[in-house]
Design a protein around this motif. Structure first.
Motif, PDB file in Angstrom:
ATOM      1  N   ASN A   1      -6.657  -6.677  -0.668  1.00  0.00           N
ATOM      2  CA  ASN A   1      -7.668  -5.733  -0.182  1.00  0.00           C
ATOM      3  C   ASN A   1      -7.210  -5.188   1.156  1.00  0.00           C
ATOM      4  OD1 ASN A   1     -10.135  -5.728   1.925  1.00  0.00           O
ATOM      5  ND2 ASN A   1     -10.792  -4.851  -0.021  1.00  0.00           N
ATOM      6  N   ALA A   2      -7.473  -3.916   1.388  1.00  0.00           N
ATOM      7  CA  ALA A   2      -7.090  -3.331   2.665  1.00  0.00           C
ATOM      8  C   ALA A   2      -8.108  -2.278   3.078  1.00  0.00           C
ATOM      9  CB  ALA A   2      -5.697  -2.716   2.580  1.00  0.00           C
ATOM     10  N   ALA A   3      -8.382  -2.246   4.371  1.00  0.00           N
ATOM     11  CA  ALA A   3      -9.242  -1.215   4.956  1.00  0.00           C
ATOM     12  C   ALA A   3      -8.316  -0.126   5.491  1.00  0.00           C
ATOM     13  CB  ALA A   3     -10.092  -1.811   6.073  1.00  0.00           C
ATOM     14  N   ILE A   4      -8.355   1.028   4.839  1.00  0.00           N
ATOM     15  CA  ILE A   4      -7.353   2.075   5.077  1.00  0.00           C
ATOM     16  C   ILE A   4      -8.016   3.384   5.465  1.00  0.00           C
ATOM     17  CG2 ILE A   4      -5.576   3.490   3.950  1.00  0.00           C
ATOM     18  CD1 ILE A   4      -4.877   1.049   2.243  1.00  0.00           C
ATOM     19  N   THR A   5      -7.420   4.054   6.437  1.00  0.00           N
ATOM     20  CA  THR A   5      -7.794   5.429   6.741  1.00  0.00           C
ATOM     21  C   THR A   5      -6.791   6.341   6.059  1.00  0.00           C
ATOM     22  OG1 THR A   5      -8.785   4.859   8.862  1.00  0.00           O
ATOM     23  CG2 THR A   5      -8.063   7.132   8.561  1.00  0.00           C
ATOM     24  N   PRO A   6      -7.213   7.085   5.055  1.00  0.00           N
ATOM     25  CA  PRO A   6      -6.285   7.998   4.387  1.00  0.00           C
ATOM     26  C   PRO A   6      -5.890   9.144   5.312  1.00  0.00           C
ATOM     27  CG  PRO A   6      -8.261   7.584   3.059  1.00  0.00           C
ATOM     28  CD  PRO A   6      -8.547   7.089   4.442  1.00  0.00           C
ATOM     29  N   ALA A   7      -4.732   9.702   5.085  1.00  0.00           N
ATOM     30  CA  ALA A   7      -4.256  10.794   5.924  1.00  0.00           C
ATOM     31  C   ALA A   7      -5.168  12.016   5.839  1.00  0.00           C
ATOM     32  CB  ALA A   7      -2.832  11.161   5.526  1.00  0.00           C
ATOM     33  N   GLN A   8      -5.823  12.188   4.711  1.00  0.00           N
ATOM     34  CA  GLN A   8      -6.683  13.361   4.539  1.00  0.00           C
ATOM     35  C   GLN A   8      -8.120  13.107   4.979  1.00  0.00           C
ATOM     36  OE1 GLN A   8      -5.466  11.414   2.203  1.00  0.00           O
ATOM     37  NE2 GLN A   8      -6.659  11.410   0.314  1.00  0.00           N
ATOM     38  N   ALA A   9      -8.382  11.926   5.548  1.00  0.00           N
ATOM     39  CA  ALA A   9      -9.749  11.589   5.959  1.00  0.00           C
ATOM     40  C   ALA A   9      -9.724  10.786   7.252  1.00  0.00           C
ATOM     41  CB  ALA A   9     -10.466  10.821   4.855  1.00  0.00           C
ATOM     42  N   ILE A  10      -9.068  11.316   8.246  1.00  0.00           N
ATOM     43  CA  ILE A  10      -8.960  10.608   9.527  1.00  0.00           C
ATOM     44  C   ILE A  10     -10.344  10.420  10.115  1.00  0.00           C
ATOM     45  CG2 ILE A  10      -8.069  10.788  11.883  1.00  0.00           C
ATOM     46  CD1 ILE A  10      -5.631  12.229  10.701  1.00  0.00           C
ATOM     47  N   GLY A  11     -10.584   9.185  10.575  1.00  0.00           N
ATOM     48  CA  GLY A  11     -11.896   8.832  11.087  1.00  0.00           C
ATOM     49  C   GLY A  11     -12.734   8.069  10.091  1.00  0.00           C
ATOM     50  N   VAL A  12     -12.277   8.042   8.861  1.00  0.00           N
ATOM     51  CA  VAL A  12     -12.982   7.338   7.791  1.00  0.00           C
ATOM     52  C   VAL A  12     -12.169   6.111   7.400  1.00  0.00           C
ATOM     53  CG1 VAL A  12     -13.823   7.483   5.416  1.00  0.00           C
ATOM     54  CG2 VAL A  12     -14.001   9.472   6.942  1.00  0.00           C
TER      55      VAL A  12
ATOM     56  N   ALA B   1       0.853  -1.191   0.000  1.00  0.00           N
ATOM     57  CA  ALA B   1       0.000   0.000   0.000  1.00  0.00           C
ATOM     58  C   ALA B   1       0.885   1.235   0.000  1.00  0.00           C
ATOM     59  CB  ALA B   1      -0.898  -0.009   1.234  1.00  0.00           C
ATOM     60  N   SER B   2       0.514   2.217  -0.818  1.00  0.00           N
ATOM     61  CA  SER B   2       1.303   3.437  -0.895  1.00  0.00           C
ATOM     62  C   SER B   2       0.374   4.641  -0.937  1.00  0.00           C
ATOM     63  CB  SER B   2       2.213   3.413  -2.126  1.00  0.00           C
ATOM     64  OG  SER B   2       1.445   3.329  -3.308  1.00  0.00           O
ATOM     65  N   GLY B   3       0.960   5.809  -0.672  1.00  0.00           N
ATOM     66  CA  GLY B   3       0.171   7.036  -0.670  1.00  0.00           C
ATOM     67  C   GLY B   3       0.124   7.637   0.718  1.00  0.00           C
ATOM     68  N   MET B   4      -0.788   8.588   0.880  1.00  0.00           N
ATOM     69  CA  MET B   4      -0.928   9.291   2.155  1.00  0.00           C
ATOM     70  C   MET B   4      -1.845   8.481   3.061  1.00  0.00           C
ATOM     71  SD  MET B   4       1.014  11.870   1.770  1.00  0.00           S
ATOM     72  CE  MET B   4       0.542  12.994   3.061  1.00  0.00           C
ATOM     73  N   ILE B   5      -1.237   7.632   3.881  1.00  0.00           N
ATOM     74  CA  ILE B   5      -1.972   6.685   4.717  1.00  0.00           C
ATOM     75  C   ILE B   5      -1.832   7.051   6.179  1.00  0.00           C
ATOM     76  CG2 ILE B   5      -2.103   4.285   5.462  1.00  0.00           C
ATOM     77  CD1 ILE B   5      -1.066   3.518   2.642  1.00  0.00           C
ATOM     78  N   PHE B   6      -2.966   7.128   6.878  1.00  0.00           N
ATOM     79  CA  PHE B   6      -2.927   7.344   8.320  1.00  0.00           C
ATOM     80  C   PHE B   6      -2.808   6.012   9.054  1.00  0.00           C
ATOM     81  CE2 PHE B   6      -3.454   9.387  12.277  1.00  0.00           C
ATOM     82  CZ  PHE B   6      -4.343   8.641  13.033  1.00  0.00           C
ATOM     83  N   SER B   7      -3.640   5.046   8.663  1.00  0.00           N
ATOM     84  CA  SER B   7      -3.574   3.735   9.294  1.00  0.00           C
ATOM     85  C   SER B   7      -4.201   2.687   8.379  1.00  0.00           C
ATOM     86  CB  SER B   7      -4.292   3.722  10.644  1.00  0.00           C
ATOM     87  OG  SER B   7      -5.669   3.955  10.489  1.00  0.00           O
ATOM     88  N   ILE B   8      -3.792   1.444   8.609  1.00  0.00           N
ATOM     89  CA  ILE B   8      -4.353   0.310   7.866  1.00  0.00           C
ATOM     90  C   ILE B   8      -4.926  -0.681   8.856  1.00  0.00           C
ATOM     91  CG2 ILE B   8      -3.920  -1.527   6.203  1.00  0.00           C
ATOM     92  CD1 ILE B   8      -1.555   0.039   5.155  1.00  0.00           C
ATOM     93  N   ASN B   9      -6.164  -1.048   8.651  1.00  0.00           N
ATOM     94  CA  ASN B   9      -6.806  -2.046   9.508  1.00  0.00           C
ATOM     95  C   ASN B   9      -6.593  -3.432   8.899  1.00  0.00           C
ATOM     96  OD1 ASN B   9      -7.985  -0.195  11.572  1.00  0.00           O
ATOM     97  ND2 ASN B   9      -8.982   0.635   9.756  1.00  0.00           N
ATOM     98  N   ASP B  10      -7.667  -4.149   8.641  1.00  0.00           N
ATOM     99  CA  ASP B  10      -7.527  -5.492   8.078  1.00  0.00           C
ATOM    100  C   ASP B  10      -6.923  -5.451   6.683  1.00  0.00           C
ATOM    101  OD1 ASP B  10     -10.605  -7.045   9.360  1.00  0.00           O
ATOM    102  OD2 ASP B  10      -8.787  -6.313  10.349  1.00  0.00           O
ATOM    103  N   MET B  11      -6.078  -6.450   6.401  1.00  0.00           N
ATOM    104  CA  MET B  11      -5.550  -6.668   5.043  1.00  0.00           C
ATOM    105  C   MET B  11      -5.904  -8.097   4.651  1.00  0.00           C
ATOM    106  SD  MET B  11      -1.855  -4.725   5.252  1.00  0.00           S
ATOM    107  CE  MET B  11      -1.790  -4.252   3.513  1.00  0.00           C
ATOM    108  N   SER B  12      -6.360  -8.259   3.429  1.00  0.00           N
ATOM    109  CA  SER B  12      -6.886  -9.565   3.013  1.00  0.00           C
ATOM    110  C   SER B  12      -6.450  -9.899   1.591  1.00  0.00           C
ATOM    111  CB  SER B  12      -8.425  -9.562   3.056  1.00  0.00           C
ATOM    112  OG  SER B  12      -8.922  -9.267   4.338  1.00  0.00           O
TER     113      SER B  12
END
Length: 121
Positions: free
Chosen positions: A95-106, A23-34
């Motif tokens: 597949n990954a559930a990601i919170t983008p850095a520009q959308a914290i909380g999402v 995963a690359s880009g502006m990432i705040f956090s990554i939850n599940d990866m599948s």
């Protein structure tokens, strides 16, 4: 944010392959990866999941043969596939559930582009 999968190919029955996805880009956090897989004419099937804490879950069809792991420092997920069978032939998607850095909380769902795995003699 994007996911890049690689590592697919042609392997004989009983062989092994290792898939990776970064995963690359502006990432705040990554939850599940599948990892999922899909064959033509069938629904996409979940193969394995690893949580951010390292807990894993597998489809019954791959238990004992596949191992999912992740490197949180590198935002990568791997799928080690051993004792491959012809029925494992499919396009594999990460597949990954990601919170983008520009959308914290999402939490948003991201998919890689798919990599072909063919198990054949």
């Amino acid at each position: 944010v994007q996911l890049q999968a690689y590592g697919g190919g042609l392997v004989q029955p009983g062989g092994s392959l290792r898939l990776s996805c970064a995963a690359s880009g502006m990432i705040f956090s990554i939850n599940d990866m599948s990892w999922y897989r899909q064959v033509p004419g069938k629904q996409r099937e979940k193969v394995a999941t690893v949580t951010s804490g390292g807990m894993t879950n597998y489809a019954d069809s791959v238990k004992g043969r596949f191992t999912i792991s992740r490197d949180n420092a590198k935002n990568t997920v791997h799928l080690q596939m051993n004792s491959l069978k012809p029925e494992d032939t499919a396009v594999y998607y990460c597949n990954a559930a990601i919170t983008p850095a520009q959308a914290i909380g999402v939490i948003l769902d991201y998919w890689g582009q798919g990599t072909q795995v063919t198990v054949s003699s």
